[in-house]
Write a protein that holds these residues in place. Structure first.
Motif, PDB file in Angstrom:
ATOM      1  N   PHE A  31       0.830  -1.203   0.000  1.00 18.88           N
ATOM      2  CA  PHE A  31       0.000   0.000   0.000  1.00 18.88           C
ATOM      3  C   PHE A  31       0.869   1.260   0.000  1.00 18.88           C
ATOM      4  O   PHE A  31       0.641   2.198  -0.780  1.00 18.88           O
ATOM      5  N   ILE A  32       1.891   1.279   0.877  1.00 18.79           N
ATOM      6  CA  ILE A  32       2.778   2.439   0.973  1.00 18.79           C
ATOM      7  C   ILE A  32       3.598   2.605  -0.309  1.00 18.79           C
ATOM      8  O   ILE A  32       3.755   3.716  -0.839  1.00 18.79           O
ATOM      9  N   GLU A  33       4.122   1.503  -0.834  1.00 15.34           N
ATOM     10  CA  GLU A  33       4.904   1.579  -2.070  1.00 15.34           C
ATOM     11  C   GLU A  33       4.078   2.129  -3.229  1.00 15.34           C
ATOM     12  O   GLU A  33       4.542   2.984  -3.996  1.00 15.34           O
ATOM     13  N   GLN A  34       2.857   1.639  -3.372  1.00 17.31           N
ATOM     14  CA  GLN A  34       1.994   2.097  -4.462  1.00 17.31           C
ATOM     15  C   GLN A  34       1.647   3.577  -4.299  1.00 17.31           C
ATOM     16  O   GLN A  34       1.544   4.307  -5.294  1.00 17.31           O
ATOM     17  N   PHE A  82       3.587   5.956  -2.952  1.00 17.72           N
ATOM     18  CA  PHE A  82       4.719   6.773  -3.390  1.00 17.72           C
ATOM     19  C   PHE A  82       4.945   6.652  -4.897  1.00 17.72           C
ATOM     20  O   PHE A  82       5.366   7.629  -5.541  1.00 17.72           O
ATOM     21  N   ASP A  83       4.671   5.487  -5.455  1.00 16.41           N
ATOM     22  CA  ASP A  83       4.756   5.343  -6.916  1.00 16.41           C
ATOM     23  C   ASP A  83       3.813   6.330  -7.603  1.00 16.41           C
ATOM     24  O   ASP A  83       4.187   7.017  -8.572  1.00 16.41           O
ATOM     25  N   SER A  93       1.439  15.033  -4.986  1.00 20.39           N
ATOM     26  CA  SER A  93       0.496  14.832  -3.886  1.00 20.39           C
ATOM     27  C   SER A  93       0.166  16.156  -3.210  1.00 20.39           C
ATOM     28  O   SER A  93       0.979  17.088  -3.181  1.00 20.39           O
ATOM     29  N   THR A  94      -1.035  16.249  -2.661  1.00 21.45           N
ATOM     30  CA  THR A  94      -1.412  17.424  -1.872  1.00 21.45           C
ATOM     31  C   THR A  94      -0.939  17.291  -0.425  1.00 21.45           C
ATOM     32  O   THR A  94      -1.034  18.235   0.358  1.00 21.45           O
ATOM     33  N   SER A  95      -0.413  16.135  -0.048  1.00 19.43           N
ATOM     34  CA  SER A  95       0.020  15.872   1.324  1.00 19.43           C
ATOM     35  C   SER A  95       1.365  16.535   1.612  1.00 19.43           C
ATOM     36  O   SER A  95       2.343  16.339   0.890  1.00 19.43           O
ATOM     37  N   LEU A 112       8.758  14.096   1.988  1.00 17.28           N
ATOM     38  CA  LEU A 112       9.527  12.859   1.864  1.00 17.28           C
ATOM     39  C   LEU A 112      10.085  12.679   0.453  1.00 17.28           C
ATOM     40  O   LEU A 112      11.252  12.306   0.271  1.00 17.28           O
ATOM     41  N   LEU A 113       9.270  12.963  -0.555  1.00 19.13           N
ATOM     42  CA  LEU A 113       9.729  12.792  -1.932  1.00 19.13           C
ATOM     43  C   LEU A 113      10.789  13.820  -2.309  1.00 19.13           C
ATOM     44  O   LEU A 113      11.701  13.540  -3.095  1.00 19.13           O
ATOM     45  N   GLU A 114      10.699  15.015  -1.750  1.00 19.18           N
ATOM     46  CA  GLU A 114      11.744  16.021  -1.998  1.00 19.18           C
ATOM     47  C   GLU A 114      13.082  15.548  -1.444  1.00 19.18           C
ATOM     48  O   GLU A 114      14.133  15.719  -2.073  1.00 19.18           O
ATOM     49  N   GLN A 115      13.049  14.945  -0.238  1.00 22.43           N
ATOM     50  CA  GLN A 115      14.279  14.422   0.347  1.00 22.43           C
ATOM     51  C   GLN A 115      14.809  13.236  -0.459  1.00 22.43           C
ATOM     52  O   GLN A 115      16.018  13.050  -0.593  1.00 22.43           O
ATOM     53  N   HIS A 116      13.910  12.447  -0.996  1.00 26.44           N
ATOM     54  CA  HIS A 116      14.319  11.321  -1.845  1.00 26.44           C
ATOM     55  C   HIS A 116      14.975  11.834  -3.125  1.00 26.44           C
ATOM     56  O   HIS A 116      16.039  11.337  -3.548  1.00 26.44           O
TER      57      HIS A 116
END
Length: 402
Positions: free
Chosen positions: A195-198, A200-201, A208-210, A216-220
Motif C-alpha cells: 500500500f505504501i509503495e503504491q 509513493f509510486d 500529492s497534496t500531502s 519525503l519525496l523532496e528528500q528522496h
C-alpha cells in the motif's frame, strides 16, 4: 528479596501495574532474565536514559531508517523531514476533518445504542488522520490494526536475526520463513508495505497534496532518503498513527464509562477536559515501555550496566512513580502539574503528540455533547488487552450510549 519470578514485560499485558510497583520499590534498575534486558522503572532514571540519546541508542529496530530505529544525526534528519506535517499550523488544518469524523462516528454509535467502541469510535478518527496526512484513500480500521501488528512482528523478526550470534542466524532465518508462511501478521505487513509503495509510486507521477508525502519525496529526490527509507517511514507512520491514538481514545472511554460523576463533571466544565486527557495518558500509558541499548558501560541509580546491554525503559511505571506524582495510583482528572512522559522525552519525543491529544479531545467532546450517559454493557466483564512491542490497549470495549 529475590526477583527471579518477575515475568517478561510482554506477559504483563493484562495488569502490569502491581509488578511495576514492585520493581520501583525493590529494584528500580533490574536485570530481567525473562527479557534478557535491564528494566528501568523509576521516573528520573527513565529520563536519564531517554535524554542521553548518544549513550542509549535505538539499535533495536528491524526497520532501518525509521524514527524509532535511529539515533543521533540520522534521527534528527529523519525527524526534520516529518516535522512540517506535525506543525501547529498543519494540525490546525486537520481539525475540521477530525471533528467531522468524530461527530459522524459518535452520531452513528449513539443511534445504535450499544456499540463495540474500539472499532466504531477509537479507530475511525486515527484512520482518517492517517489518510489525510499521507494523502491516501481511506483505510479501514481493521486493516490499520492488522498493519500495526504486521509491521511490529516483521521488525521484531528482523531484530531477532540481526542480533543473533552467527551460529544461530541460519536457524532463526529458517524459523522466520516458516512463520512468514503461517503467521497472518506477515500477510498484513506485506499488504501494508505494498500500500505504501503504491502510494509513493503514484505520487512520483502525480504531485500529492500531502505535506508529508511532498516533503519525503523532496528528500528522496535530493538523495537524502532512499526508496527503502520512504517505505520504512511510511510504515512507521501507519503504526504510530493507529496504535498510540487508538489506545489513548479507548482508555479515555473506559474511564468515562466507569465513572458517571466524572462524565457529568466534564459535561459541565469543558475547561478540565485537556487535563483529563493528560491524566489518561499518565494513568494508562499507550506505550508501556521502549527499548534502548547502552553503547558504553554506564551507572544508573547506582547500578552499573555493561556496555552493549539491552534496556527496557518502562514509561508506564515512571508515570506512577510515587516520588514524582502525589497519590500516583489514583486517577485524578485535574492533576496539576502532570509531567508524565507517555510521549517520551528528549530527542525522541513523539512528533505527533499534539495531534494525538487533539484527536482524543475531539472524540471525548463529541461523546459528552451527544450523550447523557456512557456505560459499559457489562461492568463485570473482564477487559482484554492487546499489545505490540511495548504498547498496551483494549481489544474491545462494549458500551451503551444514551
Amino acid at each position: 528479596m529475590l526477583m527471579s519470578d518477575i515475568p517478561a514485560l510482554a506477559d504483563l499485558r493484562q495488569d502490569p501495574y502491581p509488578t511495576y510497583a514492585r520493581l520501583r520499590a525493590e529494584a528500580p534498575v533490574f536485570y530481567s532474565e525473562a527479557d534478557q534486558a535491564w528494566l528501568i522503572s523509576r521516573y528520573h532514571p527513565v529520563l536519564q536514559v531517554m535524554r542521553a540519546s548518544h549513550e542509549f541508542t535505538n539499535r533495536h529496530s528491524g526497520l532501518e531508517r525509521v524514527l524509532v530505529g535511529t539515533s543521533g544525526t540520522q534521527h534528527i534528519e529523519s525527524r526534520r523531514v516529518l516535522q512540517p506535517a506535525f506543525s501547529s499550523d498543519n494540525v490546525a488544518l486537520l481539525e475540521p476533518t477530525i471533528r467531522e469524523t468524530a461527530r459522524r462516528s459518535v452520531e452513528a454509535s449513539r443511534a445504535s445504542g450499544t456499540i463495540e467502541a474500539i472499532s466504531t469510535l477509537a479507530i475511525p478518527v486515527p484512520g482518517a488522520v492517517f489518510s489525510e496526512l499521507l494523502g491516501v484513500p481511506p483505510v479501514s480500521g481493521a486493516n490499520l490494526l492488522g498493519w500495526a501488528s504486521g509491521i511490529t512482528v516483521h521488525a521484531m523478526s528482523d531484530l531477532s536475526t540481526k542480533q543473533s550470534r552467527p551460529d544461530q542466524r541460519a536457524k532463526r532465518f529458517l524459523l522466520r520463513l516458516i512463520r512468514t508462511a503461517s503467521d497472518p501478521s506477515f500477510a498484513f505487513y506485506r499488504e501494508a508495505r505494498l500500500f505504501i509503495e503504491q502510494h509513493f509510486d503514484r505520487a512520483l507521477l502525480t504531485p500529492s497534496t500531502s505535506v508529508m508525502t511532498r516533503s519525503l519525496l523532496e528528500q528522496h529526490a535530493a538523495g537524502k532518503l532512499s526508496w527503502n527509507d520512504l517505505i520504512s517511514i511510511g510504515l512507521e507512520f501507519a503504526f504510530a498513527a493507529t496504535e498510540t491514538t487508538t489506545t489513548l481514545i479507548g482508555s479515555a472511554m473506559r474511564v468515562l464509562a466507569e465513572d458517571f460523576a466524572l462524565q457529568d463533571r466534564l459535561r459541565r466544565d469543558e475547561s478540565i477536559r485537556d487535563a483529563f486527557i493528560e491524566e489518561v495518558l499518565r494513568f494508562s500509558s499507550p506505550i508501556q515501555y521502549i527499548k534502548r541499548v547502552a553503547e558504553e558501560e554506564v551507572v544508573i541509580a547506582g547500578v552499573t550496566i555493561p556496555a552493549k546491554s539491552r534496556i527496557r525503559v518502562i514509561l508506564a511505571s515512571a508515570n506512577r512513580d510515587e516520588e514524582v506524582f502525589e497519590t500516583a495510583s489514583v486517577f485524578n482528572p485535574v492533576r496539576s502539574p502532570n509531567p508524565h512522559i507517555s510521549f517520551g522525552s528528549g530527542p525522541h519525543m513523539c512528533p505527533g503528540s499534539k495531534l494525538a491529544r487533539l484527536e482524543a479531545r475531539l472524540i471525548i467532546d463529541e461523546l459528552l455533547s451527544q450523550t447523557t450517559t456512557i456505560r459499559r454493557v457489562d461492568p463485570e466483564a473482564t477487559l482484554v488487552y492487546r499489545g505490540y512491542s511495548g504498547s498496551r490497549g483494549l481489544v474491545s470495549l462494549d458500551l451503551q450510549l444514551s
